[in-house]
Design a protein around this motif. Structure first.
Motif, PDB file in Angstrom:
ATOM      1  N   ARG A 199       0.810  -1.224   0.000  1.00  0.00           N
ATOM      2  CA  ARG A 199       0.000   0.000   0.000  1.00  0.00           C
ATOM      3  C   ARG A 199       0.841   1.271   0.000  1.00  0.00           C
ATOM      4  NH1 ARG A 199      -5.256   0.141   1.839  1.00  0.00           N
ATOM      5  NH2 ARG A 199      -4.747   2.063   2.976  1.00  0.00           N
ATOM      6  N   SER A 200       1.934   1.260   0.788  1.00  0.00           N
ATOM      7  CA  SER A 200       2.706   2.498   0.943  1.00  0.00           C
ATOM      8  C   SER A 200       4.148   2.212   1.316  1.00  0.00           C
ATOM      9  CB  SER A 200       2.065   3.370   2.033  1.00  0.00           C
ATOM     10  OG  SER A 200       2.131   2.700   3.301  1.00  0.00           O
ATOM     11  N   VAL A 201       4.990   3.220   1.148  1.00  0.00           N
ATOM     12  CA  VAL A 201       6.364   3.197   1.630  1.00  0.00           C
ATOM     13  C   VAL A 201       6.617   4.498   2.364  1.00  0.00           C
ATOM     14  CG1 VAL A 201       8.807   3.168   0.995  1.00  0.00           C
ATOM     15  CG2 VAL A 201       7.203   1.705  -0.234  1.00  0.00           C
ATOM     16  N   ASP A 202       6.992   4.367   3.634  1.00  0.00           N
ATOM     17  CA  ASP A 202       7.219   5.540   4.496  1.00  0.00           C
ATOM     18  C   ASP A 202       6.013   6.470   4.501  1.00  0.00           C
ATOM     19  OD1 ASP A 202       9.742   4.635   5.203  1.00  0.00           O
ATOM     20  OD2 ASP A 202      10.757   5.740   3.610  1.00  0.00           O
ATOM     21  N   GLY A 203       4.826   5.876   4.500  1.00  0.00           N
ATOM     22  CA  GLY A 203       3.596   6.653   4.585  1.00  0.00           C
ATOM     23  C   GLY A 203       3.093   7.213   3.275  1.00  0.00           C
ATOM     24  N   LYS A 204       3.856   7.067   2.197  1.00  0.00           N
ATOM     25  CA  LYS A 204       3.430   7.583   0.902  1.00  0.00           C
ATOM     26  C   LYS A 204       2.781   6.463   0.087  1.00  0.00           C
ATOM     27  CE  LYS A 204       7.060  11.115   0.695  1.00  0.00           C
ATOM     28  NZ  LYS A 204       8.224  11.640  -0.069  1.00  0.00           N
ATOM     29  N   GLU A 205       1.604   6.756  -0.471  1.00  0.00           N
ATOM     30  CA  GLU A 205       0.864   5.748  -1.217  1.00  0.00           C
ATOM     31  C   GLU A 205       1.656   5.274  -2.441  1.00  0.00           C
ATOM     32  OE1 GLU A 205      -3.376   5.182  -3.639  1.00  0.00           O
ATOM     33  OE2 GLU A 205      -2.849   7.124  -2.747  1.00  0.00           O
ATOM     34  N   ILE A 206       1.637   3.972  -2.683  1.00  0.00           N
ATOM     35  CA  ILE A 206       2.288   3.371  -3.846  1.00  0.00           C
ATOM     36  C   ILE A 206       1.213   2.979  -4.851  1.00  0.00           C
ATOM     37  CG2 ILE A 206       3.605   1.403  -4.685  1.00  0.00           C
ATOM     38  CD1 ILE A 206       5.309   3.410  -3.234  1.00  0.00           C
ATOM     39  N   LYS A 207       1.278   3.560  -6.054  1.00  0.00           N
ATOM     40  CA  LYS A 207       0.227   3.330  -7.047  1.00  0.00           C
ATOM     41  C   LYS A 207       0.434   2.052  -7.850  1.00  0.00           C
ATOM     42  CE  LYS A 207      -1.044   8.196  -7.620  1.00  0.00           C
ATOM     43  NZ  LYS A 207      -1.210   9.316  -8.585  1.00  0.00           N
ATOM     44  N   ASP A 208       1.699   1.695  -8.112  1.00  0.00           N
ATOM     45  CA  ASP A 208       1.964   0.484  -8.898  1.00  0.00           C
ATOM     46  C   ASP A 208       3.336  -0.068  -8.544  1.00  0.00           C
ATOM     47  OD1 ASP A 208       3.848   2.109 -10.306  1.00  0.00           O
ATOM     48  OD2 ASP A 208       2.285   2.716 -11.718  1.00  0.00           O
ATOM     49  N   TRP A 209       3.644  -1.248  -9.120  1.00  0.00           N
ATOM     50  CA  TRP A 209       4.906  -1.903  -8.796  1.00  0.00           C
ATOM     51  C   TRP A 209       6.108  -1.081  -9.247  1.00  0.00           C
ATOM     52  CZ3 TRP A 209       6.907  -5.489  -5.827  1.00  0.00           C
ATOM     53  CH2 TRP A 209       8.206  -5.931  -6.101  1.00  0.00           C
ATOM     54  N   ASP A 210       5.995  -0.409 -10.374  1.00  0.00           N
ATOM     55  CA  ASP A 210       7.099   0.400 -10.881  1.00  0.00           C
ATOM     56  C   ASP A 210       7.475   1.479  -9.870  1.00  0.00           C
ATOM     57  OD1 ASP A 210       8.945   1.149 -13.027  1.00  0.00           O
ATOM     58  OD2 ASP A 210       7.719   2.957 -13.198  1.00  0.00           O
ATOM     59  N   ALA A 211       6.454   2.116  -9.258  1.00  0.00           N
ATOM     60  CA  ALA A 211       6.713   3.155  -8.250  1.00  0.00           C
ATOM     61  C   ALA A 211       7.386   2.546  -7.023  1.00  0.00           C
ATOM     62  CB  ALA A 211       5.410   3.841  -7.863  1.00  0.00           C
ATOM     63  N   PHE A 212       6.942   1.359  -6.622  1.00  0.00           N
ATOM     64  CA  PHE A 212       7.543   0.680  -5.467  1.00  0.00           C
ATOM     65  C   PHE A 212       8.997   0.330  -5.756  1.00  0.00           C
ATOM     66  CE2 PHE A 212       8.632  -3.350  -3.346  1.00  0.00           C
ATOM     67  CZ  PHE A 212       8.562  -2.935  -2.024  1.00  0.00           C
ATOM     68  N   SER A 213       9.250  -0.226  -6.945  1.00  0.00           N
ATOM     69  CA  SER A 213      10.606  -0.627  -7.314  1.00  0.00           C
ATOM     70  C   SER A 213      11.556   0.567  -7.344  1.00  0.00           C
ATOM     71  CB  SER A 213      10.572  -1.315  -8.689  1.00  0.00           C
ATOM     72  OG  SER A 213      11.856  -1.760  -9.060  1.00  0.00           O
ATOM     73  N   LYS A 214      11.100   1.681  -7.900  1.00  0.00           N
ATOM     74  CA  LYS A 214      11.942   2.886  -7.956  1.00  0.00           C
ATOM     75  C   LYS A 214      12.212   3.441  -6.566  1.00  0.00           C
ATOM     76  CE  LYS A 214      10.624   4.370 -12.622  1.00  0.00           C
ATOM     77  NZ  LYS A 214       9.921   5.404 -13.435  1.00  0.00           N
ATOM     78  N   THR A 215      11.209   3.380  -5.687  1.00  0.00           N
ATOM     79  CA  THR A 215      11.378   3.878  -4.322  1.00  0.00           C
ATOM     80  C   THR A 215      12.419   3.057  -3.581  1.00  0.00           C
ATOM     81  OG1 THR A 215       9.077   4.625  -4.246  1.00  0.00           O
ATOM     82  CG2 THR A 215      10.206   4.362  -2.139  1.00  0.00           C
ATOM     83  N   VAL A 216      12.338   1.735  -3.715  1.00  0.00           N
ATOM     84  CA  VAL A 216      13.311   0.859  -3.064  1.00  0.00           C
ATOM     85  C   VAL A 216      14.703   1.099  -3.626  1.00  0.00           C
ATOM     86  CG1 VAL A 216      14.032  -1.537  -2.735  1.00  0.00           C
ATOM     87  CG2 VAL A 216      11.620  -0.920  -2.498  1.00  0.00           C
ATOM     88  N   ALA A 217      14.795   1.235  -4.946  1.00  0.00           N
ATOM     89  CA  ALA A 217      16.093   1.415  -5.604  1.00  0.00           C
ATOM     90  C   ALA A 217      16.797   2.698  -5.166  1.00  0.00           C
ATOM     91  CB  ALA A 217      15.918   1.407  -7.114  1.00  0.00           C
ATOM     92  N   SER A 218      16.026   3.683  -4.741  1.00  0.00           N
ATOM     93  CA  SER A 218      16.626   4.959  -4.321  1.00  0.00           C
ATOM     94  C   SER A 218      16.815   5.043  -2.809  1.00  0.00           C
ATOM     95  CB  SER A 218      15.740   6.124  -4.790  1.00  0.00           C
ATOM     96  OG  SER A 218      14.458   6.050  -4.178  1.00  0.00           O
TER      97      SER A 218
END
Length: 332
Positions: free
Chosen positions: A142-161
């Motif tokens: 659902r989220s990373v650090d309280g920010k909503e994750i819309k799709d897997w691509d957004a999640f993957s980029k967040t983790v990568a950074s």
């Protein structure tokens, strides 16, 4: 064997599609086709029809459509040289056009086979940060650090950074849970050890097939620009040996991966064939343009001389790239 069969499949498919483009349009506009050949060199198989010989030749390094009056003038009213400029131009560009069509279809098949990743966890790698934290198969991100994750691509980029621990919000059967996960580096990028499920979207796959083909063309423009400005060396390119290796590596990961590399090579071939070099289709288009402007065809000897010279230069470049690019990388 995987590399051999994969390479043969890709080369023959791309060659056959390219030459079929020339063949089909030539037939459609009434130009006589004497031979449609897949491969070069010694003849392996042929089938002669009333007008056209269909040939399979030993070396899968090219192919050709031999049209009446293409290489030298012919009195046949259905010859290439007696066709209108527009018809001749259509025949010439159709080869590259079919390569772009193949690229779009192959990219679309790749996306249909692999699917689009979702936010649902399909697999948690054992002993990975996600497994240690307690994330499970079937959890919905659902989220990373309280920010909503819309799709897997957004999640993957967040983790990568991310370099520090992150808090991943999970929906587990209606319960909202938070897990603190510290990414670890693998192959030069941070990961948490999650594999997502995938969904099939046929319409989206076809649209993205067009987009991916367009991106390949843009990339080629960028590479050519860097070559001309000296920001990229010719030895950084891949020749036949390098291409075969890439195809073999792709074949090991299944048909979807093979479709991806097929699309990429086909788009490259289509674009490169349209460059204004005499030995290529783009060069033939230039000669037709000159004929359209001046009202008379380019001298046959001049055209053939330029074609042979440019072919020799292209072949020399291929050898150079193979020796100082492909082979040099393999022995390092």
């Amino acid at each position: 064997m995987t590399t051999l069969f994969g390479s043969l499949f890709v080369f023959i498919l791309i060659i056959a599609i390219h030459e079929f483009g020339h063949f089909a349009v030539a037939k459609a506009v009434g130009i006589r086709v004497n031979e449609y050949a897949i491969g070069m060199g010694p003849l392996i198989y042929k089938k002669q029809t009333e007008e056209t010989q269909y040939s399979l030749r030993a070396l899968p390094i090219g192919g050709y459509v031999a049209m009446e009056g293409e290489e030298s003038a012919s009195d046949d009213p259905r010859s290439f040289n007696n066709a209108s400029l527009l018809k001749r131009a259509a025949v010439i560009v159709s080869g590259a056009g079919m390569n772009f069509v193949l690229a779009i279809v192959a990219f679309s098949l790749f996306l249909l086979i692999t699917g689009y990743p979702t936010k649902i966890v399909d697999e948690v790698i054992p002993n990975s940060p996600a497994a240690v934290a307690g994330i499970q198969k079937g959890d919905a991100i659902r989220s990373v650090d309280g920010k909503e994750i819309k799709d897997w691509d957004a999640f993957s980029k967040t983790v990568a950074s991310s370099k520090n621990p992150i808090t991943i919000g999970i929906d587990r059967e209606g319960k909202i849970l938070d897990f603190t996960v510290k990414p670890v580096e693998k192959d030069g990028r941070p990961i948490v050890g999650i594999q997502p499920t995938s969904e099939k979207h046929p319409v989206k796959a076809m649209g993205d097939g067009f987009k991916m083909t367009g991106k390949v063309i843009v990339t080629i423009f960028d590479v050519l620009g860097k070559l001309f400005t000296g920001n990229l060396g010719v030895d950084n390119l891949s020749g036949p040996v390098g291409v075969v290796k890439v195809i073999g590596d792709s074949a090991k990961y299944g048909f979807g991966s093979l479709m991806f590399i097929t699309a990429y090579i086909s788009a490259n071939l289509g674009f490169m064939n349209l460059l204004p070099i005499p030995a290529l289709d783009g060069g033939k288009l230039v000669f037709i343009l000159i004929e359209g402007i001046t009202g008379k065809p380019v001298n046959e000897r001049i055209e053939q001389g330029l074609s042979v010279a440019s072919f020799v230069l292209l072949f020399a470049l291929m050898i150079y790239v193979t020796i100082f690019g492909d082979i040099a990388r393999f022995i390092q």
